[in-house]
Enzyme design. Sequence first.
Site, short mmCIF file in Angstrom:
data_model
loop_
_atom_site.label_atom_id
_atom_site.label_comp_id
_atom_site.label_asym_id
_atom_site.label_seq_id
_atom_site.Cartn_x
_atom_site.Cartn_y
_atom_site.Cartn_z
N LYS A 71 -10.65 -0.85 -0.52
CA LYS A 71 -10.72 0.46 -1.08
C LYS A 71 -11.16 1.45 -0.10
CE LYS A 71 -10.03 -1.28 -5.49
NZ LYS A 71 -8.67 -0.97 -6.50
N SER A 88 0.68 -1.10 -0.08
CA SER A 88 -0.07 0.01 0.02
C SER A 88 0.80 1.12 -0.06
CB SER A 88 -0.70 -0.05 1.29
OG SER A 88 0.01 0.01 2.43
#
Lengths: 434, 146
Positions: free
Chosen positions: B99, B62
């Site tokens: 998300k 990430s």
Amino acid sequence: MGCRYIYGYESFAMYGIIDVNGMFASCEQAFRPDLVNRAVAVLSSNDGNIIARNRLCKLAGIKMGDPYFKVRPLIEKHNVAVFSSNFTLYGSMSARFASVVESLSANTECYSVDEVFFTADNIEKVMSLDEYGHQLRNAVKLHTTLVCGVGISYSKTLAKLCNYAAKTWPAYGGVVALTDRQRIKKLLSIVDVSEVWGVGRKIAKTLSLMGIHTALDLAQADTNFIRKNFNVVLERTVRELRGESCFALQEHPVTKQQIVVSRSFGQRVTSLDEMQQAVTGYAAQAAERLRGENQYCKAINVFVRTSPFSINDVQYGNQATEKLLTPTQDTRDIITAAQRALARIWKDGINYAKAGVMLADFNGREAQLNLFDESAPREGSDKLMGLLDRINRDGRKQLFFAGQGINPSFKVRRDWLSPEYTTNWKDIPRAKIG
Amino acid sequence: MSLTLIELSSLSNADSIPFYAELIQAGFPSPTQGYDKQELNLHDYCVKHPSATYLLRVSGRSMEDARIHDGDVLVVDRSLTPEHGSIVIASLDNEFTVKRLVLRPRPCLMPMNPAYSPIYFDPEENQLEIWGVVTFTVMSHLLCTE
């Protein structure tokens, strides 16, 4: 007709049943977004037969109970995703399903792994029964991804039929709630009597000979006639079909009268050594369940048999029961008794396909001690068994009896076992960062 | 047959000495007795709807400030309604992805990593499945985990 008066208002008892469509297959799909539009089939223990299918799998022409090897061409042709039965996963999802229904209904009865009966009395003062059914259905889907069918009416038997209607005619949107007498009559007239809850294939056949073909025929049958020719239970079924509730909700599970642990072998067992290991394992499992039920047993039954499908094998099947004078829940006593029973029925030169252990004749713990009993209660038994169960509680079976064998070859085959998504840290689903 | 009324007072005024079946402890009794409470339980803190809560493990890289890392455990509640800014699990391209849901100015699923692009969608059409809402992230700070 099931009519009661509460505080001056006319009020009917209302029963409903909610069940999960294709429970096992749906559990397999719950954590696999890639399987959303795939046909899914689940196999019995040892990956033998088809025991669960989703809608697409049914459309592919695969039937309940089909042996895997027979439908393999169909499975490949329709790209069916096949799974070994993962009862740990199904149990976990079943508990979530039941708890959602419990949270939204006053009284519930967990009827099976994928069916819950509930009461819906007085719901109509707040919303329509149809609306209530949809609320239940939506909540289960939201919490668990599982899709359900709902039936609601004046009795459990009618609720079951409504549920059947919800399944059979998709236009209902999964919920059928019937209170209108004419509509109930209409439904009864188009449903075969064999679909009625409690009417088995054999009874349906006899009824058909008497000219009773539809559910409506049965509802209009003379109750005395039914009681005389069948039994009082079927008479109650007739009353239930007429809208009179006779079967109440069983909110508390009935205490078990026996515990059975039996398995088909992954490969045939021919030696006594292996059979003793298998029986020891089943006895140990049965004893663990017995303690889970807080029971003590006095009868230990063992059975062995060959496979009726192996036509070239010598066929043999037998069973024996060992009776104890003092009830026990100690694994050691149960294994010893099971081995004695096995010794009485064991025959060399046979290809055994299945064996099992059954515990029966349950008792509370306060039984008269018997002077001549060989298996007098062992000292510290409760403590030892309690410790054993605590260590094994996480399902990994770290502590077991040497007699069970270490990695036996007859172990159940589970080649397509899915992960334990909700009960094992190593198996929780993955989410990609993206 | 005759009935005799028993006066309640004659029972309650019984001239008896109460019998204490409990043994009297010789030592000083624990002052904490009666104040026992359950120890704190992290599961209770993180799980508000047990039947709708699932644990998922994060995989993939990430961006630094995403606050969600490879190997973290996500607590996902399916019963919550996703809102603007919710971290969600969406099933996209046959897999679960983490998300951020953005509803303003234009509805989209924002990636946690700039290497991916946002996925715009029309909420009316409902073509996108949001599987659940992430309520907590469990991250281990131990350098050496098993």
